[in-house]
Design a protein around this motif. Structure first.
Motif, PDB file in Angstrom:
ATOM      1  N   LYS A   1       0.852  -1.187   0.000  1.00 13.62           N
ATOM      2  CA  LYS A   1       0.000   0.000   0.000  1.00 13.62           C
ATOM      3  C   LYS A   1       0.892   1.243   0.000  1.00 13.62           C
ATOM      4  N   GLU A   2       0.337   2.354  -0.430  1.00 15.00           N
ATOM      5  CA  GLU A   2       1.137   3.576  -0.534  1.00 15.00           C
ATOM      6  C   GLU A   2       1.747   3.964   0.806  1.00 15.00           C
ATOM      7  N   GLU A   3       0.984   3.764   1.889  1.00 13.43           N
ATOM      8  CA  GLU A   3       1.506   4.142   3.204  1.00 13.43           C
ATOM      9  C   GLU A   3       2.609   3.200   3.689  1.00 13.43           C
ATOM     10  N   ASP A   4       2.784   2.065   3.025  1.00 13.49           N
ATOM     11  CA  ASP A   4       3.848   1.131   3.405  1.00 13.49           C
ATOM     12  C   ASP A   4       5.202   1.515   2.795  1.00 13.49           C
ATOM     13  N   LEU A   5       5.192   2.316   1.758  1.00 14.75           N
ATOM     14  CA  LEU A   5       6.403   2.577   0.982  1.00 14.75           C
ATOM     15  C   LEU A   5       7.340   3.529   1.721  1.00 14.75           C
ATOM     16  N   ASP A   6       8.636   3.190   1.743  1.00 19.14           N
ATOM     17  CA  ASP A   6       9.584   4.023   2.481  1.00 19.14           C
ATOM     18  C   ASP A   6      10.957   4.141   1.824  1.00 19.14           C
ATOM     19  N   HIS A   7      11.108   3.608   0.611  1.00 23.06           N
ATOM     20  CA  HIS A   7      12.427   3.620  -0.024  1.00 23.06           C
ATOM     21  C   HIS A   7      12.259   3.746  -1.541  1.00 23.06           C
ATOM     22  N   SER A   8      13.098   4.578  -2.149  1.00 20.83           N
ATOM     23  CA  SER A   8      13.040   4.782  -3.597  1.00 20.83           C
ATOM     24  C   SER A   8      14.204   4.080  -4.274  1.00 20.83           C
ATOM     25  N   VAL A   9      13.901   3.309  -5.308  1.00 18.07           N
ATOM     26  CA  VAL A   9      14.909   2.546  -6.052  1.00 18.07           C
ATOM     27  C   VAL A   9      14.600   2.656  -7.546  1.00 18.07           C
ATOM     28  N   LEU A  10      15.300   1.867  -8.355  1.00 10.16           N
ATOM     29  CA  LEU A  10      15.160   1.985  -9.811  1.00 10.16           C
ATOM     30  C   LEU A  10      14.927   0.613 -10.424  1.00 10.16           C
ATOM     31  N   ALA A  11      13.815   0.462 -11.148  1.00 14.53           N
ATOM     32  CA  ALA A  11      13.547  -0.771 -11.882  1.00 14.53           C
ATOM     33  C   ALA A  11      14.242  -0.689 -13.230  1.00 14.53           C
ATOM     34  N   VAL A  12      15.239  -1.554 -13.454  1.00 15.88           N
ATOM     35  CA  VAL A  12      16.027  -1.495 -14.693  1.00 15.88           C
ATOM     36  C   VAL A  12      15.789  -2.714 -15.582  1.00 15.88           C
ATOM     37  N   GLY A  13      14.886  -3.588 -15.177  1.00 15.27           N
ATOM     38  CA  GLY A  13      14.602  -4.760 -15.996  1.00 15.27           C
ATOM     39  C   GLY A  13      13.623  -5.685 -15.306  1.00 15.27           C
ATOM     40  N   TYR A  14      13.448  -6.842 -15.891  1.00 14.86           N
ATOM     41  CA  TYR A  14      12.547  -7.859 -15.344  1.00 14.86           C
ATOM     42  C   TYR A  14      12.909  -9.203 -15.960  1.00 14.86           C
ATOM     43  N   GLY A  15      12.375 -10.264 -15.399  1.00 14.49           N
ATOM     44  CA  GLY A  15      12.654 -11.595 -15.935  1.00 14.49           C
ATOM     45  C   GLY A  15      11.989 -12.656 -15.101  1.00 14.49           C
ATOM     46  N   THR A  16      12.424 -13.898 -15.292  1.00  8.57           N
ATOM     47  CA  THR A  16      11.881 -15.042 -14.569  1.00  8.57           C
ATOM     48  C   THR A  16      13.029 -15.941 -14.135  1.00  8.57           C
ATOM     49  N   MET A  17      13.018 -16.354 -12.890  1.00 13.51           N
ATOM     50  CA  MET A  17      14.006 -17.296 -12.373  1.00 13.51           C
ATOM     51  C   MET A  17      13.277 -18.434 -11.678  1.00 13.51           C
ATOM     52  N   ASP A  18      13.497 -19.647 -12.164  1.00 11.17           N
ATOM     53  CA  ASP A  18      12.876 -20.834 -11.565  1.00 11.17           C
ATOM     54  C   ASP A  18      11.368 -20.663 -11.405  1.00 11.17           C
ATOM     55  N   GLY A  19      10.740 -20.121 -12.427  1.00  9.24           N
ATOM     56  CA  GLY A  19       9.293 -19.959 -12.424  1.00  9.24           C
ATOM     57  C   GLY A  19       8.791 -18.757 -11.658  1.00  9.24           C
ATOM     58  N   GLN A  20       9.688 -17.937 -11.117  1.00  9.65           N
ATOM     59  CA  GLN A  20       9.280 -16.765 -10.347  1.00  9.65           C
ATOM     60  C   GLN A  20       9.569 -15.490 -11.141  1.00  9.65           C
ATOM     61  N   ASP A  21       8.522 -14.752 -11.447  1.00  8.54           N
ATOM     62  CA  ASP A  21       8.694 -13.481 -12.139  1.00  8.54           C
ATOM     63  C   ASP A  21       9.272 -12.448 -11.181  1.00  8.54           C
ATOM     64  N   TYR A  22      10.239 -11.667 -11.658  1.00  9.01           N
ATOM     65  CA  TYR A  22      10.887 -10.693 -10.782  1.00  9.01           C
ATOM     66  C   TYR A  22      11.105  -9.370 -11.499  1.00  9.01           C
ATOM     67  N   TRP A  23      11.312  -8.326 -10.700  1.00  5.34           N
ATOM     68  CA  TRP A  23      11.793  -7.032 -11.177  1.00  5.34           C
ATOM     69  C   TRP A  23      13.283  -6.942 -10.848  1.00  5.34           C
ATOM     70  N   LEU A  24      14.082  -6.468 -11.785  1.00  5.37           N
ATOM     71  CA  LEU A  24      15.500  -6.222 -11.537  1.00  5.37           C
ATOM     72  C   LEU A  24      15.628  -4.798 -11.003  1.00  5.37           C
ATOM     73  N   ILE A  25      16.025  -4.683  -9.746  1.00  2.10           N
ATOM     74  CA  ILE A  25      16.002  -3.401  -9.044  1.00  2.10           C
ATOM     75  C   ILE A  25      17.418  -2.959  -8.688  1.00  2.10           C
ATOM     76  N   LYS A  26      17.724  -1.725  -9.042  1.00  2.97           N
ATOM     77  CA  LYS A  26      18.990  -1.104  -8.655  1.00  2.97           C
ATOM     78  C   LYS A  26      18.783  -0.342  -7.348  1.00  2.97           C
ATOM     79  N   ASN A  27      19.617  -0.639  -6.360  1.00  4.43           N
ATOM     80  CA  ASN A  27      19.562   0.060  -5.077  1.00  4.43           C
ATOM     81  C   ASN A  27      20.715   1.061  -4.992  1.00  4.43           C
ATOM     82  N   SER A  28      20.756   1.833  -3.929  1.00  2.00           N
ATOM     83  CA  SER A  28      21.808   2.843  -3.753  1.00  2.00           C
ATOM     84  C   SER A  28      22.524   2.641  -2.416  1.00  2.00           C
ATOM     85  N   TRP A  29      22.769   1.360  -2.076  1.00  2.00           N
ATOM     86  CA  TRP A  29      23.422   1.017  -0.817  1.00  2.00           C
ATOM     87  C   TRP A  29      24.803   0.393  -1.058  1.00  2.00           C
TER      88      TRP A  29
END
Length: 541
Positions: free
Chosen positions: A482-510
């Motif tokens: 939910k919108e009120e749960d969000l607390d961190h901004s990152v970057l979605a740079v891709g997507y794919g599937t690994m072992d049947g699990q769809d994922y977003w490829l996310i770049k963090n700044s840590w």
């Protein structure tokens, strides 16, 4: 657990001469490890035959199994059987070996502490059961360590063991853990219980070995073993912490901070270790944040969602057919990972990330944009530097000022608020607008990533498991969307599937020390962690 904690307030003056009883050396036990500092409740099952030098402990229903065989090899051998996941296979049952040495012999690992130094301090009722309370206390420097064991009066078997550490220097509890024993059977044990490693091809752990001893035998840190005292347990932690400090070049201002950091490291290490025994779709690892407190980790999550309209046009597209997987890093549209430090500036990295990507897609050239200018200059638009902000406010500042400077022109990122001097910096690019992805629309986000470039997304990064993510597809059902749960901004740079699990490829700044070289694969299931809840991308001139 609250009733049990009252036992700690028994006065030492109440002690009587009776020493702790001698507990059985052969037993089959089920129970629960409770770590209040890490919010961990971990079930275990143990078989111990100390007279024959054998033990086995299963964690989380057998997802991780540790077998100690003092009778195998010259100095004994420890076997650990787990589900191993690598880049080439998932959840393969694997067996690893740690050979004993002359200095560190492998002995059976029990789940009861040795009570020879404990004193009987009285009686207590624990959930309706009459018990004898045995207590032991020692002091190491400024740390006062209290150990308590409840013994069932009728059966003379252990019920609960608790440790609480109090640091008089800080006036606070620095550690606590509880072992609750659910069932105990003292009958003889079939030797085949300890032979399960023989059904596997067992080999050495990959990489350096010190951490493997602590990972492989977590019970040792909690109760010790018959041939070791508490100083040996502390020594293992000290060595692991020393390696951590050396790897990440950690330097603390004084002894006080050093002890505080070591305590945070210990709690986080236990959490990482326990989580990895659960056979999840992802793994955790020790990283540069492992000596940080929960409050310090919270500071790094600087996305501050606001109510009401956020401007920008809603993203729509006639495109329906996009590649099954996509990675903008391979195209050159993603700049190297940075480290935001202990500063809630994540929103500035989400902003520059989508602008850099959009600029590359349009001009076929990577230009590094300045996060620091957004930190210094967009306060009047509702952003608050290291105290948090939002990407749409940064876009609006850039549009009104006709420019976002290049990083090499404005100056490097400082990990703190600075002095605004954008007028003197050369322009990197200007914006014509920005687009908002329809809330919760995973298909729209997928199309936007594939056709327009990296997209800034807000997520719920509040769970400790996210702070120490290392590999795999991250999915945690406690992660909010939910919108009120969000607390961190990152970057979605891709997507794919690994072992049947769809994922977003996310770049963090840590930094590259975090995650998989700075990236995380975040599950698309149920819009976990809210990746598609509040997403937007910039449009460049």
């Amino acid at each position: 657990m609250a009733a049990w904690r009252l036992i700690l307030f028994f006065s030492l003056a109440m002690m009587v001469a009776a020493r702790g009883p001698e507990l059985p050396s052969t037993y089959h036990v089920t129970g629960l490890i409770y770590l209040p500092k890490g919010s961990v409740s971990e079930p275990f099952e143990a078989w111990v035959d100390a007279s024959n030098g054998m033990s086995r402990i299963d964690y989380y229903g057998g997802t991780a199994q540790v077998i100690n065989r003092g009778d195998v090899g010259r100095y004994g051998t420890m076997f650990k059987i787990v589900f191993e996941t690598t880049k080439t296979f998932t959840n393969r049952r694997a067996c690893f070996v740690i050979n004993g040495t002359f200095e560190g012999k492998v002995m059976p690992q029990g789940v009861f502490p040795d009570l020879k130094d404990y004193n009987n301090v009285g009686n207590a009722t624990y959930f309706g059961v009459e018990t004898d309370v045995y207590y032991y206390e020692n002091t190491v420097n400024t740390k006062k360590n209290a150990y308590s064991m409840l013994i069932n009066k009728a059966t003379q078997m252990p019920m609960v063991f608790q440790f609480v550490g109090y640091d008089e220097l800080f006036g606070s509890h620095y550690d606590e853990y509880i072992l609750q024993y659910t069932t105990i059977n003292t009958s003889s044990i079939d030797p085949s219980v300890f032979d399960i490693y023989k059904f596997h091809s067992c080999g050495p752990f990959p990489g350096p070995g010190l951490a493997h001893v602590m990972h492989a035998n977590p019970m040792f840190e909690l109760v010790g073993s018959p041939d070791h005292d508490s100083s040996t347990q502390s020594s293992q932690l000290d060595k692991q912490f020393d390696q951590f400090k050396q790897k990440h070049n950690k330097q603390y201002k004084d002894v006080v901070e050093h002890e505080v950091r070591k305590t945070h490291f210990q709690h986080n290490f236990r959490f990482i270790d326990s989580t990895n025994r659960q056979k999840l779709t992802y793994s955790l690892g020790v990283n540069h944040l492992t000596d940080r407190s929960d409050d310090e980790l919270k500071i790094m999550r600087g996305y501050r969602p606001s109510k009401g309209p956020k401007g920008g046009d809603v993203f729509t597209s006639d495109v329906t057919d996009v590649p099954e997987d996509w990675d903008w890093r391979l195209q050159g549209a993603v700049s190297p990972i940075k480290d935001q430090g202990i500063c809630g500036s994540c929103w500035s990295f989400g902003t520059t990330g989508t602008i850099e990507g959009a600029y590359f897609v349009k001009h076929k050239k990577m230009v590094r944009m300045s996060e620091q200018v957004l930190m210094d200059c967009s306060w009047g638009y509702g952003n608050n530097g290291c105290d948090g902000g939002e990407t749409f406010r940064a876009y609006q500042w850039i549009m009104d000022n006709k420019c976002i400077p290049k990083e090499d022109g404005y100056g490097p990122y400082l990990q703190q608020d600075g002095y605004c001097h954008n007028k003197a910096a050369p322009c990197g690019t200007s914006l014509t607008g920005y687009k908002k992805i329809p809330t919760g629309n995973l298909t729209a986000l997928r199309i936007a990533v594939a056709t327009h470039g990296p997209v800034a997304v807000a997520i719920d990064a509040s769970l400790k498991s996210f702070s120490f993510y290392a590999f795999g597809v991250y999915y945690d059902r406690q992660c909010g969307n939910k919108e009120e749960d969000l607390d961190h901004s990152v970057l979605a740079v891709g997507y794919g599937t690994m072992d049947g699990q769809d994922y977003w490829l996310i770049k963090n700044s840590w930094s590259t020390h975090w995650g998989n070289d700075g990236y995380v694969l975040m599950s698309q299931k149920d819009n976990n962690c809210g990746v598609a809840t509040d997403a937007d991308f910039a449009q460049v001139q």
